[in-house]
Design a protein around this motif. Structure first.
Motif, mmCIF file in Angstrom:
data_model
loop_
_atom_site.group_PDB
_atom_site.id
_atom_site.type_symbol
_atom_site.label_atom_id
_atom_site.label_comp_id
_atom_site.label_asym_id
_atom_site.label_seq_id
_atom_site.Cartn_x
_atom_site.Cartn_y
_atom_site.Cartn_z
ATOM 1 N N TRP B 188 0.570 -1.381 0.167
ATOM 2 C CA TRP B 188 -0.006 -0.120 -0.024
ATOM 3 C C TRP B 188 0.951 1.288 0.014
ATOM 4 N N ARG B 191 -0.178 5.109 -1.260
ATOM 5 C CA ARG B 191 -1.504 5.338 -0.828
ATOM 6 C C ARG B 191 -1.708 6.760 -0.168
ATOM 7 N N ARG B 192 -2.831 7.399 -0.506
ATOM 8 C CA ARG B 192 -2.952 8.408 0.409
ATOM 9 C C ARG B 192 -4.028 8.423 1.362
ATOM 10 N N ASP B 193 -4.019 9.090 2.457
ATOM 11 C CA ASP B 193 -5.108 8.507 3.443
ATOM 12 C C ASP B 193 -6.033 9.919 3.366
ATOM 13 N N TYR B 197 -1.804 12.531 3.356
ATOM 14 C CA TYR B 197 -0.717 12.020 3.755
ATOM 15 C C TYR B 197 -0.409 10.675 3.056
ATOM 16 N N LEU B 199 0.985 7.059 3.182
ATOM 17 C CA LEU B 199 1.004 6.230 4.181
ATOM 18 C C LEU B 199 2.047 5.694 4.658
ATOM 19 N N HIS B 200 2.502 5.635 6.051
ATOM 20 C CA HIS B 200 3.434 5.270 6.580
ATOM 21 C C HIS B 200 3.696 3.418 6.408
#
Lengths: 255, 255
Positions: B188, B191-193, B197, B199-200
């Protein structure tokens, strides 16, 4: 025929959680929205992030002054020194450190990356916040359990879950960092199998397996499904705590 | 309202498995017995023990001659030297050894106790057998998947699961030691939240979380529920293998 089944249902429409929100209330509203009714023996799995948010555990990086140690580590880690300072504030002991990675035993005894202090899914990017774990996730779970019992009369279990990496396997999985109303690790020593053998399995990570099942259904990319209702999960009711999930230090072969 | 749900159902009445049994056939019979119909996207989780049994991976201890090394280790471990010999035969490298405990990297790259060679649930106690992991659990999973597809036309995923201990947490959880038809670890990254952001979280252990959910429903004390039908588990179809689940040696901080 009666089938042995376990069903996980994401509570629909849980809103973005803000500091001070009462999670039991949000959960009750989600249940009602979904036409769901609690039963004795259900388990609610709640994402750590919304617990932390409700409890005001976000830290604005603008308010953090990094120490000399945090600045040094930040260079190794490629992180914001203020984020590293918050990680250190939550840390009992650094377990492994290499460029890009810090694995610690944090305040609650969890061995995990970044002491569970996360930058994602917290706030609009401009504000630069990080989110710490709840101060006492067992207490958070108990509060939710008690709120649900007061409103419904049902005896349910509650698990606060987070996602952890593992030493030898790829991919995060769910773990229980707070529990209420259940025995999180069951001791099956001495049970006998079909042929009369005593089982070699010692203990079973019930709460972590429930947490993993729920974490899978939650997804990770948004907060659309932060609460999962689990029905039919084999478990024992009781007064366990997340500390029951931690292997004692003297049995740790890998620190 | 359409709810996001995941349902696990134990196939009823799976008999004790014997060498040479065709697992796809036993699974189809179990589905029929339960009035269950496969759907595209279902995942079948099958306990390693019945795969090993069907594939004749039981070893009679009377047929094993322990080496000098096995005899020495057996004294430390408090195990039968012949059992230790079978463990060594399945081992690439001993990772940790202390009185009572041997943790190895076994033949398939799994880091686990006893190389997965188990004495429980195998045969009447008088016969003294141990059970090794399948020679190639991915191939076992593919065979089951193909058998089910041939009979039903449905595209399902198959996971062979086992129970593993973990370095810092109490209690075994389920892990995927063989997969077919699914991507076991999803990436993932990037991918952006909700707030933009990145994702870490890097990768998600989908197959292991499905394995844990199913392992919980299987129980451990008998073989009554060795196959679980999982419906609604978020995953991606693909040609993954269990090797995708293993962290590369060069990233291992804890060996």
């Amino acid at each position: 025929m009666e089938l042995t089944q376990m069903t996980l249902t994401a509570l629909p429409g849980i809103p973005l959680v803000r500091p001070g929100d009462d999670l039991a209330t949000l959960i009750l509203q989600g249940l009602e929205r979904g036409g769901l009714h609690l039963q004795d023996g259900d388990i609610l799995v709640v994402a750590q992030k919304i617990v932390s948010k409700a409890e005001g555990r976000a830290v604005r990086l603008a308010d953090v002054t990094p120490s000399e140690k945090a600045r040094e580590l930040a260079a190794t880690l490629g992180k914001d020194p203020r984020h590293v300072q918050v990680i250190l504030d939550e840390t009992k002991e650094i377990v492994r450190l290499k460029p890009g990675t810090i694995i610690v035993e944090e305040r609650l005894g969890l061995i995990c990356a970044n002491a569970g202090v996360d930058r994602s899914n917290v706030a609009p990017a401009g504000e630069e916040e990080v989110l710490c774990l709840p101060l006492d996730p067992d207490a958070s779970a108990r509060r939710i359990r008690e709120g649900l019992r007061a409103a419904t009369g049902r005896e349910v279990g509650v698990i606060i879950c987070d996602s952890h990496n593992r030493p030898w396997r790829n991919g995060v999985i769910g773990v229980a960092i707070g529990v209420a109303g259940i025995v999180p690790v069951e001791d099956w020593r001495g049970r006998r199998d079909l042929f009369g053998y005593t089982l070699h399995v010692t203990t079973v990570g019930v709460a972590d397996m429930v947490a993993s099942a729920a974490t899978l259904l939650m997804g990770q990319a948004d907060e659309g499904r932060p609460v999962i209702l689990v029905r039919g999960a084999p478990h024992t009711r009781g007064d366990g705590t997340h500390w029951d999930c931690l292997r004692p230090r003297e049995e740790d072969l890998f620190r």
